[in-house]
Design a protein around this motif. Structure first.
Motif, PDB file in Angstrom:
ATOM      1  N   ARG A  23       0.839  -1.204   0.000  1.00 47.49           N
ATOM      2  CA  ARG A  23       0.000   0.000   0.000  1.00 47.49           C
ATOM      3  C   ARG A  23       0.868   1.246   0.000  1.00 47.49           C
ATOM      4  N   VAL A  24       0.483   2.183  -0.850  1.00 51.13           N
ATOM      5  CA  VAL A  24       1.116   3.493  -0.884  1.00 51.13           C
ATOM      6  C   VAL A  24       0.078   4.497  -0.413  1.00 51.13           C
ATOM      7  N   THR A  25       0.442   5.307   0.567  1.00 45.75           N
ATOM      8  CA  THR A  25      -0.470   6.322   1.087  1.00 45.75           C
ATOM      9  C   THR A  25      -0.042   7.690   0.578  1.00 45.75           C
ATOM     10  N   GLN A  75      -0.510  11.552   1.049  1.00 53.98           N
ATOM     11  CA  GLN A  75      -0.956  12.362   2.176  1.00 53.98           C
ATOM     12  C   GLN A  75      -1.127  13.831   1.837  1.00 53.98           C
ATOM     13  N   THR A 112      -0.728   1.732 -11.176  1.00 55.24           N
ATOM     14  CA  THR A 112      -1.837   0.989 -10.585  1.00 55.24           C
ATOM     15  C   THR A 112      -2.760   0.338 -11.603  1.00 55.24           C
ATOM     16  N   HIS A 170      -6.106  11.419   3.218  1.00 53.74           N
ATOM     17  CA  HIS A 170      -5.109  10.353   3.059  1.00 53.74           C
ATOM     18  C   HIS A 170      -5.726   9.295   2.151  1.00 53.74           C
ATOM     19  N   GLU A 227      -5.165   5.708   0.015  1.00 47.93           N
ATOM     20  CA  GLU A 227      -4.337   4.502  -0.084  1.00 47.93           C
ATOM     21  C   GLU A 227      -4.506   3.864  -1.452  1.00 47.93           C
ATOM     22  N   GLU A 229      -3.353   0.352  -3.583  1.00 48.22           N
ATOM     23  CA  GLU A 229      -2.810  -0.996  -3.427  1.00 48.22           C
ATOM     24  C   GLU A 229      -2.149  -1.431  -4.721  1.00 48.22           C
ATOM     25  N   ALA A 272       4.204  10.881  -0.083  1.00 48.41           N
ATOM     26  CA  ALA A 272       3.724   9.514  -0.278  1.00 48.41           C
ATOM     27  C   ALA A 272       4.652   8.573   0.461  1.00 48.41           C
ATOM     28  N   ASP A 280       3.254   1.651   3.177  1.00 47.19           N
ATOM     29  CA  ASP A 280       2.862   1.068   4.461  1.00 47.19           C
ATOM     30  C   ASP A 280       3.661  -0.218   4.658  1.00 47.19           C
ATOM     31  N   ARG A 300       2.519  -4.299   6.757  1.00 47.03           N
ATOM     32  CA  ARG A 300       1.873  -5.502   6.223  1.00 47.03           C
ATOM     33  C   ARG A 300       2.866  -6.502   5.803  1.00 47.03           C
TER      34      ARG A 300
END
Length: 76
Positions: free
Chosen positions: A3-5, A7, A26, A45, A47, A49, A70, A73, A76
């Motif tokens: 996952r890339v968040t 922000q 993506t 924010h 996210e 995947e 960015a 995460d 995980r």
């Protein structure tokens, strides 16, 4: 899945160029990628995947170079 968040997005950056970058990594359709960027631009924010962890780090680095806060995460 990695996952890339996203922000924060600087207001001086082209939404179209960011959306194309998000789309490339993506596979999202361009209108959806634009909505993701717009949501991040408002301070939400968001996210994303990705199937490939290395691609997630690459996307975060490319977006950071373009002025997006960015991060991947790693929990995980």
């Amino acid at each position: 899945m990695a996952r890339v968040t996203l922000q924060r997005v600087r207001s001086t950056i082209s939404v179209h160029s960011l959306a194309q970058t998000v789309q490339q990594y993506t596979g999202l359709p361009l209108p959806e990628a634009q909505r993701v960027v717009e949501r991040a631009r408002t301070g939400e924010h968001v996210e994303l995947e990705l199937d490939d962890e290395y691609a997630a780090y690459d996307l975060a680095a490319v977006l950071a170079d373009l002025g997006v806060t960015a991060e991947v995460d790693e929990s995980r």
